[in-house]
Design a protein around this motif. Sequence first.
Motif, PDB file in Angstrom:
ATOM      1  N   ALA A   1     -70.497 109.310 -22.305  1.00 39.55           N
ATOM      2  CA  ALA A   1     -70.782 108.036 -21.626  1.00 39.55           C
ATOM      3  C   ALA A   1     -70.781 108.227 -20.114  1.00 39.55           C
ATOM      4  CB  ALA A   1     -69.771 106.969 -22.041  1.00 39.55           C
ATOM      5  N   SER A   2     -69.853 109.036 -19.631  1.00 44.59           N
ATOM      6  CA  SER A   2     -69.797 109.336 -18.200  1.00 44.59           C
ATOM      7  C   SER A   2     -71.068 110.060 -17.760  1.00 44.59           C
ATOM      8  CB  SER A   2     -68.561 110.189 -17.904  1.00 44.59           C
ATOM      9  OG  SER A   2     -68.553 110.609 -16.570  1.00 44.59           O
TER      10      SER A   2
ATOM     11  N   GLY B   1     -72.904 103.381 -18.686  1.00 48.33           N
ATOM     12  CA  GLY B   1     -73.155 104.565 -19.495  1.00 48.33           C
ATOM     13  C   GLY B   1     -72.607 104.307 -20.894  1.00 48.33           C
TER      14      GLY B   1
ATOM     15  N   ASP C   1     -73.968 109.872 -19.271  1.00 48.70           N
ATOM     16  CA  ASP C   1     -75.049 108.892 -19.363  1.00 48.70           C
ATOM     17  C   ASP C   1     -75.082 108.027 -18.103  1.00 48.70           C
ATOM     18  OD1 ASP C   1     -77.178 107.426 -20.721  1.00 48.70           O
ATOM     19  OD2 ASP C   1     -75.698 105.833 -21.035  1.00 48.70           O
ATOM     20  N   LEU C   2     -73.916 107.611 -17.637  1.00 49.19           N
ATOM     21  CA  LEU C   2     -73.843 106.827 -16.402  1.00 49.19           C
ATOM     22  C   LEU C   2     -74.378 107.642 -15.229  1.00 49.19           C
ATOM     23  CD1 LEU C   2     -73.010 104.310 -14.800  1.00 49.19           C
ATOM     24  CD2 LEU C   2     -70.740 105.355 -14.560  1.00 49.19           C
ATOM     25  N   GLN C   3     -73.985 108.906 -15.138  1.00 51.06           N
ATOM     26  CA  GLN C   3     -74.452 109.770 -14.047  1.00 51.06           C
ATOM     27  C   GLN C   3     -75.970 109.896 -14.071  1.00 51.06           C
ATOM     28  OE1 GLN C   3     -72.472 111.133 -11.619  1.00 51.06           O
ATOM     29  NE2 GLN C   3     -74.412 111.623 -10.666  1.00 51.06           N
ATOM     30  N   THR C   4     -76.538 110.043 -15.254  1.00 54.32           N
ATOM     31  CA  THR C   4     -77.995 110.130 -15.396  1.00 54.32           C
ATOM     32  C   THR C   4     -78.656 108.843 -14.899  1.00 54.32           C
ATOM     33  OG1 THR C   4     -77.765 111.628 -17.266  1.00 54.32           O
ATOM     34  CG2 THR C   4     -79.867 110.458 -17.060  1.00 54.32           C
ATOM     35  N   ARG C   5     -78.063 107.714 -15.250  1.00 54.59           N
ATOM     36  CA  ARG C   5     -78.606 106.419 -14.814  1.00 54.59           C
ATOM     37  C   ARG C   5     -78.493 106.254 -13.294  1.00 54.59           C
ATOM     38  NH1 ARG C   5     -79.150 102.811 -19.326  1.00 54.59           N
ATOM     39  NH2 ARG C   5     -78.391 103.835 -21.213  1.00 54.59           N
TER      40      ARG C   5
END
Length: 146
Positions: free
Chosen positions: A84-85, A38, A87-91
Amino acid sequence: MREFGEFANIDVDRFLNGVESQIARTGRLREDVAGLVGRAQDEDELVSVEYTTEGLRALDIHPKAMRLSSSELAEKIKAALQDASQDLQTRVNAVMGEVFGEEMNPMRFVADPEGAMSQVKSAEAAYKRTFEDVMGELARIRRGLE
Protein backbone atom coordinates in the motif's frame (compact mmCIF):
# COMPACT_ATOMS: atom_id res chain seq x y z
CA MET A 1 31.55 46.72 -22.26
CA ARG A 2 31.61 43.33 -20.60
CA GLU A 3 28.20 41.99 -19.59
CA PHE A 4 27.31 40.25 -16.34
CA GLY A 5 27.55 36.78 -17.89
CA GLU A 6 24.40 34.68 -17.76
CA PHE A 7 22.95 37.08 -15.21
CA ALA A 8 22.58 39.79 -17.86
CA ASN A 9 20.42 37.50 -19.99
CA ILE A 10 17.76 36.86 -17.37
CA ASP A 11 14.24 37.76 -18.48
CA VAL A 12 12.89 39.07 -15.16
CA ASP A 13 9.24 38.95 -16.24
CA ARG A 14 9.59 35.39 -17.42
CA PHE A 15 11.41 34.48 -14.21
CA LEU A 16 8.67 36.03 -12.02
CA ASN A 17 5.94 34.33 -14.06
CA GLY A 18 7.78 31.06 -13.58
CA VAL A 19 7.92 31.61 -9.82
CA GLU A 20 4.19 32.39 -9.70
CA SER A 21 3.46 29.32 -11.80
CA GLN A 22 5.61 27.16 -9.50
CA ILE A 23 3.77 28.47 -6.41
CA ALA A 24 0.41 27.67 -8.02
CA ARG A 25 1.61 24.20 -8.98
CA THR A 26 2.85 23.58 -5.44
CA GLY A 27 -0.56 24.55 -4.03
CA ARG A 28 -2.27 22.21 -6.47
CA LEU A 29 0.19 19.47 -5.62
CA ARG A 30 -0.51 19.81 -1.90
CA GLU A 31 -4.24 19.39 -2.52
CA ASP A 32 -3.80 16.50 -4.94
CA VAL A 33 -1.38 14.57 -2.74
CA ALA A 34 -3.55 15.05 0.36
CA GLY A 35 -6.33 13.12 -1.35
CA LEU A 36 -4.21 10.18 -2.49
CA VAL A 37 -4.67 6.72 -1.01
CA GLY A 38 -2.43 3.73 -1.56
CA ARG A 39 -4.26 0.43 -1.41
CA ALA A 40 -3.18 -3.19 -1.19
CA GLN A 41 -4.57 -6.58 -0.36
CA ASP A 42 -2.82 -9.88 0.20
CA GLU A 43 -3.20 -12.60 -2.41
CA ASP A 44 -5.67 -14.53 -0.22
CA GLU A 45 -7.80 -11.39 0.32
CA LEU A 46 -7.53 -11.77 4.09
CA VAL A 47 -5.80 -8.44 4.76
CA SER A 48 -6.62 -5.09 3.11
CA VAL A 49 -4.72 -1.88 3.80
CA GLU A 50 -5.20 1.79 2.91
CA TYR A 51 -2.22 4.09 3.37
CA THR A 52 -2.09 7.90 3.02
CA THR A 53 0.54 10.58 3.49
CA GLU A 54 -0.53 10.64 7.14
CA GLY A 55 0.09 6.90 7.55
CA LEU A 56 -2.14 3.88 7.95
CA ARG A 57 -5.75 4.84 7.26
CA ALA A 58 -7.48 1.48 7.23
CA LEU A 59 -6.62 -2.09 8.10
CA ASP A 60 -9.27 -4.69 7.40
CA ILE A 61 -8.74 -8.25 8.52
CA HIS A 62 -11.12 -10.90 7.23
CA PRO A 63 -12.49 -13.22 9.96
CA LYS A 64 -10.86 -16.19 8.17
CA ALA A 65 -7.48 -14.61 8.92
CA MET A 66 -7.98 -15.49 12.58
CA ARG A 67 -7.22 -19.09 11.65
CA LEU A 68 -3.66 -18.08 10.75
CA SER A 69 -0.85 -18.14 13.26
CA SER A 70 0.07 -14.76 14.70
CA SER A 71 3.33 -14.72 12.73
CA GLU A 72 1.55 -15.57 9.44
CA LEU A 73 -0.99 -12.82 10.05
CA ALA A 74 1.74 -10.37 10.97
CA GLU A 75 3.61 -11.17 7.74
CA LYS A 76 0.45 -10.64 5.66
CA ILE A 77 -0.20 -7.31 7.39
CA LYS A 78 3.40 -6.12 6.91
CA ALA A 79 3.43 -7.16 3.24
CA ALA A 80 0.08 -5.48 2.55
CA LEU A 81 1.24 -2.32 4.33
CA GLN A 82 4.45 -2.28 2.27
CA ASP A 83 2.46 -2.76 -0.94
CA ALA A 84 0.00 0.00 0.00
CA SER A 85 2.89 2.33 0.78
CA GLN A 86 4.43 1.55 -2.61
CA ASP A 87 1.07 2.12 -4.29
CA LEU A 88 0.86 5.53 -2.61
CA GLN A 89 4.41 6.36 -3.76
CA THR A 90 3.49 5.42 -7.33
CA ARG A 91 0.43 7.68 -7.15
CA VAL A 92 2.48 10.57 -5.70
CA ASN A 93 5.04 10.16 -8.50
CA ALA A 94 2.27 10.27 -11.10
CA VAL A 95 0.73 13.43 -9.62
CA MET A 96 4.10 15.14 -9.37
CA GLY A 97 4.82 14.21 -12.97
CA GLU A 98 1.52 15.79 -14.02
CA VAL A 99 2.12 18.94 -11.97
CA PHE A 100 5.81 19.55 -12.69
CA GLY A 101 6.27 17.58 -15.90
CA GLU A 102 8.49 14.52 -16.06
CA GLU A 103 11.65 16.54 -16.73
CA MET A 104 11.20 18.68 -13.60
CA ASN A 105 9.58 16.01 -11.40
CA PRO A 106 11.46 16.18 -8.08
CA MET A 107 10.60 12.54 -7.36
CA ARG A 108 12.82 11.36 -10.19
CA PHE A 109 15.81 12.30 -8.07
CA VAL A 110 14.74 9.85 -5.37
CA ALA A 111 15.34 7.03 -7.84
CA ASP A 112 18.37 8.73 -9.40
CA PRO A 113 20.50 10.45 -6.74
CA GLU A 114 23.45 10.61 -9.16
CA GLY A 115 21.31 12.58 -11.61
CA ALA A 116 20.32 14.94 -8.79
CA MET A 117 23.95 15.44 -7.85
CA SER A 118 24.83 16.09 -11.47
CA GLN A 119 22.20 18.85 -11.65
CA VAL A 120 23.43 20.34 -8.37
CA LYS A 121 27.00 20.42 -9.71
CA SER A 122 25.79 21.99 -12.95
CA ALA A 123 23.89 24.68 -11.03
CA GLU A 124 26.94 25.26 -8.83
CA ALA A 125 29.15 25.72 -11.89
CA ALA A 126 26.67 28.19 -13.43
CA TYR A 127 26.55 30.09 -10.12
CA LYS A 128 30.35 30.25 -9.94
CA ARG A 129 30.60 31.50 -13.54
CA THR A 130 27.98 34.16 -12.89
CA PHE A 131 29.61 35.18 -9.62
CA GLU A 132 33.02 35.46 -11.28
CA ASP A 133 31.52 37.51 -14.14
CA VAL A 134 29.78 39.87 -11.71
CA MET A 135 32.87 40.25 -9.54
CA GLY A 136 35.01 40.88 -12.62
CA GLU A 137 32.59 43.53 -13.84
CA LEU A 138 32.50 45.17 -10.41
CA ALA A 139 36.31 45.20 -10.29
CA ARG A 140 36.38 46.80 -13.75
CA ILE A 141 33.89 49.46 -12.62
CA ARG A 142 35.88 50.10 -9.44
CA ARG A 143 39.08 50.54 -11.46
CA GLY A 144 37.25 52.93 -13.77
CA LEU A 145 36.12 55.04 -10.80
CA GLU A 146 39.62 55.27 -9.28
